[in-house]
Design an enzyme around this catalytic site. Structure first.
Site: not given
Lengths: 298, 421
Positions: A216, A255
């Site tokens: 990510e 997140h």
């Protein structure tokens, strides 16, 4: 074989009497994990699904014999004490399916584990699974889903996204293949086991022939893995995907670890680093499993 | 992370024994004038906004007398700089600078470190990483063992190895020692003083301060005054503040919301209300919509098995974005969370807010735990609504381009219906 967790791993569950602790300990038992004890301070002497519950980790170890791994279903602000207690009782592997762990608590846990020669998975990890053998954490959710989605086989999976850890395994199963161990490393700003530490474990595992890395944006975990591959600590074929190519700098997508700061940690730099060391970086997650299949056929 | 304003950071530095220029925070031109009179010399007026590059953007002004300070403050207060409305300014004495330095404590997540790193550079106002690469002799970079902390002597020894005037070593090491304590005490991901300056009369001052607190530690700092304990790199909108209330007192799962476009822009058309259901997968859905020319009015994510009531409240916030042309609930994940809770939350919100929206596109993609049950109840309880509802399951996880194209063509149909009416 598998890494970190298999059918012989003796597992403790801390916080076993809580809502998540109860639900997931049942799931872990049903899947085949060797859960030998639970701990909740003040609830010693009771049972959860016939698992004996103790007041302290030390007591659990004394009564039940050596414990290899603990799973902490303890709220973030309180989890540090639970992990330190487990490490002091000699447990060498800790899985932390816990979010919102204060940063310096996480740093202290990780530093202390290093001194003790222990491995921490998480915080903020969905857990890990060695299909057909054992599961630790939430991953898979229920026995029914877990048995449907995860099959045993030669593919190692390591991911920064919890949902995508399961999804990659499902896609691999759909291609008629299977997984040795799948790990969600955790979505908090700092985690105990990063890609760079998980890959060498897969290197040593005879069953694993190829590894999928689901990366990510944000941080340097992907660039770091390229570095350890360059150092020769991981030599098996690697298939990688990086999520978040359209993310704007400075905006947090879900997140805390998926954020681009000051131009660092964008998808391009990660794709470049991994491509340069010979990883197959796919442009769509759809291509992950077919690419794995092609590599295994060679 | 929670970003603090410069004035909040400086108050903390001062409390921890790091000198800052004399000054105060003010919210009216009159206050600015009074503070400038008190300081009795040339002052700087600094806009308090959560963005860097304030000087270039015109957010920092110099005044030689209180009257000038007042009129400059009048210009700054209420103006908009880098998208932020200036509500406060800090007035402080102008320091006569001899030399600038850089110092910070940054938590580094890389496998080699996983610790706070104390950094210092003999030049200020720089990009620390560039200097570290090109001139390592100017940079101190020192990971700190959180279990042991750090001793001033260690910092002194390290500083003596870089290209720093030996007379300054003791003073600088004291500043760095205190800066680490600030990071530790306030649970900072980053605390940065750029520049730290040496004045012509031989004193050290922190002229700027950037302080970011870890989200998960925010609850440990009730003394810090911030609106929402999470990243605010964009100005918060009214909806952002409302959405935070959903999260504030409900620890069951996560409901995250961030408005990405202004209401005025959203009303111009082409925007989609976006509801992800699981971090990494949600990001893939957002990527696909963007790739196919749609714009995201917001980013939202419900994950970690939240109950229906929490999903409902999140959906209500998304549906309140005026002018969105579709609602996309997208989770290309085999989710461990039970999707039927999400279904029940969505149904209630849709039944309340979409009962008159003829042809409004709602596209749902979910998979995993209780996926079939979720689809069944969503279809059943939305059957009598006039919306265009399409629900996809696990077979479409990797067909996000298809999903995005479906959203696009449903939006076109919706526009046709609207123009015909």
């Amino acid at each position: 074989m598998a890494i970190i967790l298999d059918e012989n791993t003796r597992v403790l569950i801390q916080g076993i009497t809580g809502r998540e602790g109860q639900a997931r300990s049942r799931f872990m038992l049903e899947y085949g994990t060797k859960v030998v004890a639970g701990v909740t301070p003040g609830r010693g002497g009771t049972e959860v699904w016939h698992i004996p519950v103790y007041n302290t980790v030390k007591e659990a170890v004394k009564e039940r014999g050596p414990i290899d791994l603990t799973v902490t279903f303890v709220p973030g602000p309180l989890v540090k004490d639970a992990v330190l207690e487990a490490l002091n009782a000699g447990i060498k592997k800790v899985v932390m399916p816990v979010e919102r762990v204060p940063l310096y608590d996480a740093l202290e846990i990780i530093a202390y584990a290093k001194r003790k020669g222990a491995t921490i998975i998480g915080p903020g990890s969905l857990g890990l699974i060695s299909p057909g053998k054992a599961v630790a954490g939430w991953i898979g959710g229920t026995e029914e889903l877990a048995k449907d989605v995860f099959k045993s086989g030669p593919v190692g999976v390591v991911s920064r996204s919890g949902g995508q850890t399961t999804t990659v395994c499902w896609a691999i199963t759909r291609e008629g293949l299977g997984v040795s161990t799948a790990i969600h490393i955790g979505s908090e700003p700092v985690v105990g086991t990063t890609f760079a530490e998980a890959l060498p474990l897969f290197e040593k595992d005879n069953e694993t022939q190829v590894v999928v890395l689901f990366g990510e944006i944000g941080g340097t975990a992907e660039e770091d893995s390229a570095e350890i591959i360059k150092m020769g600590k991981f030599t098996k074929p690697l298939v990688a995907y990086i999520a978040g190519t359209s993310a704007q700098a400075g905006i947090r997508y879900s997140h805390a670890s998926a954020i681009i700061e000051g131009g660092k940690g964008d998808a391009q730099s990660k794709i470049k680093a991994l491509s340069e060391i010979g990883a197959q970086v796919v442009s769509s997650p759809k291509n992950i499993a077919p690419t794995v299949k092609r590599i295994l056929k060679r | 992370m929670v970003r603090l304003y410069e004035y909040q950071g400086k108050e903390i530095l001062k409390k921890e024994g790091i000198p800052v220029p004399s000054g105060s925070v003010a919210s009216t031109p009159e206050e600015v004038k009074i503070f400038a009179e008190k300081l009795g010399k040339a002052v700087i007026i600094k806009s308090q906004i959560l963005a860097t590059g304030r000087f270039k953007a015109g957010g920092i002004k110099f005044a030689s007398n209180p009257q000038e300070a007042r009129s400059l403050a009048d210009e700054l207060l209420g103006s908009e700089i880098k998208g932020f409305k200036v509500e406060k300014v800090r007035v402080e004495e102008k320091i006569d600078i001899l030399k600038e330095f850089y110092c910070s404590v940054i938590v580094v997540s890389s496998y080699k470190i996983k610790a706070p790193v104390l950094m210092f550079c003999t030049e200020g106002g720089v990009n620390i990483e560039e200097v570290a690469a090109s001139h390592p002799e100017k940079v101190l970079s020192m990971p700190v063992d959180v279990l042991e902390g750090i001793r001033k002597e260690e910092i002194q020894t390290a500083l003596s190895k870089i290209d720093l005037d030996s007379q300054l070593i003791e003073t600088i090491s004291d500043i760095l020692f205190r800066l680490y304590n600030v990071a530790r005490k306030y649970d900072a991901l980053i605390v940065e003083i750029n520049p730290l300056v040496l004045s012509r009369n031989g004193k050290i001052y922190a002229v700027d301060c950037r302080l970011m607190i870890d989200d998960s530690s925010a609850a440990r700092h009730p003394e810090l005054d911030f609106e929402i304990p999470r990243d605010t790199s964009k100005p918060l909108t009214e909806l952002d503040k409302i959405a935070w209330k959903i999260e504030e007192n409900d620890y069951r799962g996560v409901a995250y919301f961030m408005q990405l476009a202004s209401i005025d822009d959203i009303k111009k058309g082409g925007y989609v209300g976006f509801h992800g259901m699981g971090g990494g997968g949600a990001m893939l859905g957002a990527d696909a919509l963007t790739r196919h020319g749609m714009k995201l009015a917001n980013y939202a994510d419900s994950s970690g098995n939240p109950p229906a009531s929490k999903v409902y409240r999140l959906a209500k916030v998304i549906l309140s974005l005026p002018g969105i042309e579709a609602y996309v609930a997208c989770s290309p994940n085999i989710a461990s969370q039970e999707m039927w809770h999400t279904a029940r939350g969505l149904i209630k919100a849709f039944r309340e807010d979409l009962k008159d929206k003829i042809g409004f596109p709602v596209v749902v993609l979910w998979a995993g735990n209780k996926e079939h049950e979720a689809t069944e109840i969503l279809m059943k309880w939305c059957k009598d609504l006039p919306i265009k509802l399409e629900v996809y399951g696990r077979d479409y996880i990797y067909e996000l381009d298809f999903i995005a194209k479906r959203v696009r063509s449903l939006i076109e149909e919706y526009r046709k219906i609207k123009s015909e009416r």
